[in-house]
Design a protein around this motif. Structure first.
Motif, PDB file in Angstrom:
ATOM      1  N   GLY A 161     -15.332  -6.306  -4.989  1.00 50.32           N
ATOM      2  CA  GLY A 161     -14.157  -6.183  -5.832  1.00 50.32           C
ATOM      3  C   GLY A 161     -13.041  -7.147  -5.460  1.00 50.32           C
ATOM      4  O   GLY A 161     -13.133  -7.894  -4.487  1.00 50.32           O
ATOM      5  N   GLU A 162     -11.978  -7.117  -6.261  1.00 46.51           N
ATOM      6  CA  GLU A 162     -10.832  -7.995  -6.063  1.00 46.51           C
ATOM      7  C   GLU A 162      -9.760  -7.288  -5.239  1.00 46.51           C
ATOM      8  O   GLU A 162      -9.652  -6.057  -5.250  1.00 46.51           O
ATOM      9  CB  GLU A 162     -10.247  -8.399  -7.423  1.00 46.51           C
ATOM     10  N   VAL A 163      -8.953  -8.099  -4.543  1.00 48.63           N
ATOM     11  CA  VAL A 163      -7.837  -7.538  -3.791  1.00 48.63           C
ATOM     12  C   VAL A 163      -6.785  -7.043  -4.777  1.00 48.63           C
ATOM     13  O   VAL A 163      -6.335  -7.805  -5.636  1.00 48.63           O
ATOM     14  CB  VAL A 163      -7.213  -8.604  -2.867  1.00 48.63           C
ATOM     15  N   PRO A 164      -6.386  -5.776  -4.689  1.00 49.38           N
ATOM     16  CA  PRO A 164      -5.354  -5.266  -5.613  1.00 49.38           C
ATOM     17  C   PRO A 164      -4.016  -5.960  -5.374  1.00 49.38           C
ATOM     18  O   PRO A 164      -3.789  -6.565  -4.328  1.00 49.38           O
ATOM     19  CB  PRO A 164      -5.272  -3.775  -5.248  1.00 49.38           C
ATOM     20  N   SER A 165      -3.131  -5.838  -6.331  1.00 49.80           N
ATOM     21  CA  SER A 165      -1.809  -6.434  -6.204  1.00 49.80           C
ATOM     22  C   SER A 165      -0.992  -5.669  -5.167  1.00 49.80           C
ATOM     23  O   SER A 165      -0.873  -4.434  -5.261  1.00 49.80           O
ATOM     24  CB  SER A 165      -1.069  -6.407  -7.546  1.00 49.80           C
ATOM     25  N   PRO A 166      -0.418  -6.359  -4.186  1.00 55.10           N
ATOM     26  CA  PRO A 166       0.438  -5.670  -3.222  1.00 55.10           C
ATOM     27  C   PRO A 166       1.732  -5.168  -3.848  1.00 55.10           C
ATOM     28  O   PRO A 166       2.389  -4.292  -3.292  1.00 55.10           O
ATOM     29  CB  PRO A 166       0.722  -6.762  -2.171  1.00 55.10           C
ATOM     30  N   ILE A 167       2.091  -5.714  -5.009  1.00 54.59           N
ATOM     31  CA  ILE A 167       3.284  -5.247  -5.713  1.00 54.59           C
ATOM     32  C   ILE A 167       3.030  -3.883  -6.355  1.00 54.59           C
ATOM     33  O   ILE A 167       3.919  -3.037  -6.431  1.00 54.59           O
ATOM     34  CB  ILE A 167       3.708  -6.268  -6.794  1.00 54.59           C
ATOM     35  N   ASN A 168       1.791  -3.687  -6.795  1.00 55.44           N
ATOM     36  CA  ASN A 168       1.421  -2.420  -7.418  1.00 55.44           C
ATOM     37  C   ASN A 168       0.121  -1.921  -6.782  1.00 55.44           C
ATOM     38  O   ASN A 168      -0.942  -1.950  -7.399  1.00 55.44           O
ATOM     39  CB  ASN A 168       1.246  -2.611  -8.928  1.00 55.44           C
ATOM     40  N   PRO A 169       0.181  -1.464  -5.519  1.00 48.99           N
ATOM     41  CA  PRO A 169      -1.034  -1.079  -4.800  1.00 48.99           C
ATOM     42  C   PRO A 169      -1.656   0.191  -5.370  1.00 48.99           C
ATOM     43  O   PRO A 169      -0.990   0.963  -6.070  1.00 48.99           O
ATOM     44  CB  PRO A 169      -0.516  -0.837  -3.380  1.00 48.99           C
ATOM     45  N   PRO A 170      -2.930   0.418  -5.096  1.00 47.82           N
ATOM     46  CA  PRO A 170      -3.608   1.627  -5.581  1.00 47.82           C
ATOM     47  C   PRO A 170      -2.954   2.891  -5.031  1.00 47.82           C
ATOM     48  O   PRO A 170      -2.352   2.879  -3.957  1.00 47.82           O
ATOM     49  CB  PRO A 170      -5.035   1.472  -5.041  1.00 47.82           C
ATOM     50  N   SER A 171      -3.096   3.967  -5.766  1.00 49.26           N
ATOM     51  CA  SER A 171      -2.603   5.258  -5.286  1.00 49.26           C
ATOM     52  C   SER A 171      -3.498   5.752  -4.157  1.00 49.26           C
ATOM     53  O   SER A 171      -4.598   5.245  -3.936  1.00 49.26           O
ATOM     54  CB  SER A 171      -2.597   6.273  -6.433  1.00 49.26           C
ATOM     55  N   GLY A 172      -3.028   6.753  -3.445  1.00 50.63           N
ATOM     56  CA  GLY A 172      -3.806   7.298  -2.342  1.00 50.63           C
ATOM     57  C   GLY A 172      -3.989   6.288  -1.232  1.00 50.63           C
ATOM     58  O   GLY A 172      -3.048   5.599  -0.829  1.00 50.63           O
ATOM     59  N   CYS A 173      -5.194   6.164  -0.745  1.00 49.88           N
ATOM     60  CA  CYS A 173      -5.500   5.153   0.267  1.00 49.88           C
ATOM     61  C   CYS A 173      -5.563   3.790  -0.413  1.00 49.88           C
ATOM     62  O   CYS A 173      -6.287   3.606  -1.400  1.00 49.88           O
ATOM     63  CB  CYS A 173      -6.831   5.465   0.935  1.00 49.88           C
ATOM     64  N   ARG A 174      -4.829   2.840   0.097  1.00 48.31           N
ATOM     65  CA  ARG A 174      -4.766   1.520  -0.542  1.00 48.31           C
ATOM     66  C   ARG A 174      -6.106   0.783  -0.498  1.00 48.31           C
ATOM     67  O   ARG A 174      -6.318  -0.156  -1.252  1.00 48.31           O
ATOM     68  CB  ARG A 174      -3.678   0.679   0.124  1.00 48.31           C
ATOM     69  N   PHE A 175      -6.989   1.220   0.374  1.00 50.69           N
ATOM     70  CA  PHE A 175      -8.272   0.542   0.531  1.00 50.69           C
ATOM     71  C   PHE A 175      -9.365   1.172  -0.328  1.00 50.69           C
ATOM     72  O   PHE A 175     -10.479   0.659  -0.393  1.00 50.69           O
ATOM     73  CB  PHE A 175      -8.681   0.574   2.012  1.00 50.69           C
ATOM     74  N   HIS A 176      -9.066   2.267  -1.023  1.00 51.19           N
ATOM     75  CA  HIS A 176     -10.138   3.049  -1.659  1.00 51.19           C
ATOM     76  C   HIS A 176     -10.913   2.275  -2.720  1.00 51.19           C
ATOM     77  O   HIS A 176     -12.107   2.509  -2.922  1.00 51.19           O
ATOM     78  CB  HIS A 176      -9.585   4.356  -2.242  1.00 51.19           C
ATOM     79  N   SER A 177     -10.260   1.330  -3.417  1.00 53.55           N
ATOM     80  CA  SER A 177     -10.948   0.620  -4.492  1.00 53.55           C
ATOM     81  C   SER A 177     -12.006  -0.356  -3.977  1.00 53.55           C
ATOM     82  O   SER A 177     -12.840  -0.836  -4.745  1.00 53.55           O
ATOM     83  CB  SER A 177      -9.928  -0.146  -5.348  1.00 53.55           C
TER      84      SER A 177
END
Length: 211
Positions: A161-177
């Motif tokens: 997968g792609e690195v999520p945006s640090p401006i709008n990180p995933p909910s919960g654990c940031r690494f979950h995606s």
């Protein structure tokens, strides 16, 4: 470029600045004729020594080194790391050493913090991180290090997968995606810090589930 910090901060006279620069060159292992060279005449390792000399100019207590050896050959990396160690002992310096290469960090550091998307996910001393990595991201970073004559697999060696945006990180654990061990709670619940030893903690639901 080595004189510039003195000029910006109004430190020392012109003659004193020249003497200071000569001293800095000696400290980082460059000769005086280097003063008359143009930037393109220096090797990558020499340029890094100049950057270190510039950082030392105003006698700091803390130096932030962001990927200081990542673009260098392995043999030159070893020389620069040795220089960092010598300067640390000589000037009683503290380093914040930033790198994706945990073995490099392990060699020069006392404590390692593993960060993902701006959030610390695991902290421990060097032996704890190297010998008992707990967070999946730490494990993947270590597993991705090339090792000759490896006889046993070290698990997942890549991230999907792609690195999520640090401006709008995933909910919960940031690494979950991108985590190969993701659970449903990881997507909504921020993991708490779990202290494994006095100096080693990790933020991961997987460790929490194991108790």
């Amino acid at each position: 470029i080595l004189e510039e910090p003195f000029i910006i901060h109004g430190v020392a006279s012109r003659r004193q600045r020249v003497e200071e620069v000569k001293g800095l060159l000696k400290v980082v292992g460059l000769d005086l004729p280097s003063l008359d060279k143009y930037p393109h005449q220096f090797s990558g390792g020499q340029r890094q020594r100049i950057a270190v000399a510039r950082a030392l100019a105003l006698k700091p207590q803390l130096i932030v080194a962001d990927e200081p050896v990542s673009a260098l050959d392995v043999s030159v990396q070893a020389q620069i790391i040795s220089l960092f160690e010598e300067l640390q002992a000589q000037y009683n310096l503290t380093y914040l050493f930033i790198s994706h290469g945990i073995p490099v960090v392990e060699y020069i550091s006392h404590t390692i913090g593993v960060m993902y998307l701006g959030k610390l996910v695991e902290v421990g001393n060097c032996s704890e991180i190297a010998e008992n990595p707990l967070h999946p991201y730490t494990q993947i970073l270590l597993a991705s290090v090339p090792v000759l004559n490896r006889t046993e697999p070290r698990g997942t060696t890549y991230l999907e997968g792609e690195v999520p945006s640090p401006i709008n990180p995933p909910s919960g654990c940031r690494f979950h995606s991108r985590c190969p061990f993701v659970m449903e709670r990881c997507k909504s619940e921020v993991p708490k810090e779990i202290h494994v030893t006095r100096t080693h903690w990790v933020s991961c639901h997987l460790i929490d589930e194991k108790g």
